[in-house]
Design a protein around this motif. Sequence first.
Motif, PDB file in Angstrom:
ATOM      1  N   SER A  34      -3.274  10.544  -3.795  1.00  0.00           N
ATOM      2  CA  SER A  34      -4.653  10.837  -4.236  1.00  0.00           C
ATOM      3  C   SER A  34      -4.706  11.926  -5.308  1.00  0.00           C
ATOM      4  CB  SER A  34      -5.527  11.217  -3.034  1.00  0.00           C
ATOM      5  OG  SER A  34      -5.033  12.369  -2.404  1.00  0.00           O
ATOM      6  N   SER A  76       0.855  -1.184   0.000  1.00  0.00           N
ATOM      7  CA  SER A  76       0.000   0.000   0.000  1.00  0.00           C
ATOM      8  C   SER A  76       0.895   1.240   0.000  1.00  0.00           C
ATOM      9  CB  SER A  76      -0.940  -0.017   1.212  1.00  0.00           C
ATOM     10  OG  SER A  76      -0.295   0.532   2.339  1.00  0.00           O
ATOM     11  N   THR A 114       1.600   3.378   2.248  1.00  0.00           N
ATOM     12  CA  THR A 114       2.416   3.559   3.457  1.00  0.00           C
ATOM     13  C   THR A 114       3.805   2.939   3.259  1.00  0.00           C
ATOM     14  OG1 THR A 114       0.409   3.578   4.777  1.00  0.00           O
ATOM     15  CG2 THR A 114       2.456   3.150   5.957  1.00  0.00           C
ATOM     16  N   THR A 171      -5.846  14.017   1.158  1.00  0.00           N
ATOM     17  CA  THR A 171      -7.119  13.318   0.978  1.00  0.00           C
ATOM     18  C   THR A 171      -8.058  13.555   2.162  1.00  0.00           C
ATOM     19  OG1 THR A 171      -5.590  11.623   0.169  1.00  0.00           O
ATOM     20  CG2 THR A 171      -7.931  11.116   0.059  1.00  0.00           C
TER      21      THR A 171
HETATM   22  C1  PLP Z   1      -2.483  11.218   0.471  1.00  0.00           C
HETATM   23  C2  PLP Z   1      -2.347   9.837   1.042  1.00  0.00           C
HETATM   24  N1  PLP Z   1      -1.149   9.429   1.456  1.00  0.00           N
HETATM   25  C3  PLP Z   1      -0.969   8.207   1.981  1.00  0.00           C
HETATM   26  C4  PLP Z   1      -2.006   7.322   2.130  1.00  0.00           C
HETATM   27  C5  PLP Z   1      -1.758   5.999   2.754  1.00  0.00           C
HETATM   28  O1  PLP Z   1      -1.803   5.016   1.769  1.00  0.00           O
HETATM   29  P1  PLP Z   1      -2.200   3.507   2.080  1.00  0.00           P
HETATM   30  O2  PLP Z   1      -3.464   3.547   2.885  1.00  0.00           O
HETATM   31  O3  PLP Z   1      -2.370   2.910   0.698  1.00  0.00           O
HETATM   32  O4  PLP Z   1      -1.087   2.883   2.826  1.00  0.00           O
HETATM   33  C6  PLP Z   1      -3.273   7.697   1.702  1.00  0.00           C
HETATM   34  C7  PLP Z   1      -4.413   6.780   1.845  1.00  0.00           C
HETATM   35  O5  PLP Z   1      -5.544   7.100   1.596  1.00  0.00           O
HETATM   36  C8  PLP Z   1      -3.442   8.991   1.152  1.00  0.00           C
HETATM   37  O6  PLP Z   1      -4.653   9.400   0.737  1.00  0.00           O
END
Ligand code: PLP
Length: 387
Positions: A175, A65, A67, A145
């Motif tokens: 996003s 993901s 993160t 987001t």
């Molecule tokens: C701007 C932004 N950064 C980081 C993340 C984190 O990503 P993930 O939840 O895929 O690990 C998100 C998740 O929505 C996000 O919108």
Amino acid sequence: MSVKRGRHFLQIPGPTNVPDRVLRAIAQPTIDHRGPAFARMTREALEGLQRVFQTAGPVVIYPSSGTGAWEAALVNTLSPGDRVLMFETGHFAALWRDVAVRLGLAVDFVPGDWRHGVDVDVLHATLAEDRAHAIKAVALVHNETSTGVTSRIAAVRRRLDEAAHPALLMVDTISSLASIDYRHDEWGVDVTIAASQKGLMLPPGLSFHAIGERALARAKDARLPRSYWDWAPMIRDNAAGFFPYTPSTNLLYGLVEAERMLFEEGLPNVFARHARLAEATRRAVEGWGLELVCANREERSNSATAVLMPEGHDGDALRKNALERFDLSLGAGLGKLKGRTFRIGHLGDLNDLMLVGTLGGVEMALAASGVPFKREGVARALEYLSK
Ligand SMILES: Cc1ncc(COP(=O)(O)O)c(C=O)c1O
């Protein structure tokens, strides 16, 4: 339990609706990830990503993901105790800060009110004061987001250059990529971070970096421990179309199909479609007599809109009604904004009627939840979209 019929409306700001074409691509049989067909697919996937990031440099794909890609950006370029400048634009900026702190970096976290983007004057002043160049990187979220606020990265670049500071610039476009114009090379970004589940119209599970030359050079001396996230074996194996570990074969099928869809439409048209749908959403919010979280007109996001709840009303109660009564999923208020806002995602595989259905669902949910509002939102959006 009541039976639901018709399509569920997934209007959170990601994961977004996955187009049928992409779902069908993902459903193909998994193939040997060390064979020639796979190598051809990798090359197409990586070349497509370069076009989306607007870069001629290397791009990498992680089976993770977003993160994971945050962590990867830091561990590939920095050393223990390095100073990093970050801005509290919202929930995701705060989470990325936490990752940096846990990795042993010294973060200067410029406080913010979660209603504005990166303050480029503060950025410039902080860097200009740092004559010893102790700050090694500036790490920013392009599109928050959680708040529906888009920071101006071209302006960030200008102010960084004016300060003549060598800090690396890292930008999270999770996003915004493939929905809001973003130019890795032109804006001199060193590491751009993205993920599959938003503008790229894929399920969650892939994350990406576009990597500039300066970042690659820094990676040679960076001393934070890294193994799985290391760019070097990834870039080496990618050159032949392969990966240093088992890749997400079926998500890569989907990625190639999603890229084809984006290029058929043309990136400028993709950005224009998002701008139009976002404007219709904002007109609806105005018609309801409600307020945006985003305080600055120039920073209003074209991929997500966060709406403030009137005093004494709970965004989560509204979302519950939207889901239970109308099968519509809206984004929750996150972190400091929990309960105080709801978010409408308008990115990815979306058209006028899908948006009108969404706004209709919000208007009905506002009424069903006893929220004080004017019933003029959908009408304003319809007027705008039918021009
Ligand atoms: C701007 C932004 N950064 C980081 C993340 C984190 O990503 P993930 O939840 O895929 O690990 C998100 C998740 O929505 C996000 O919108």
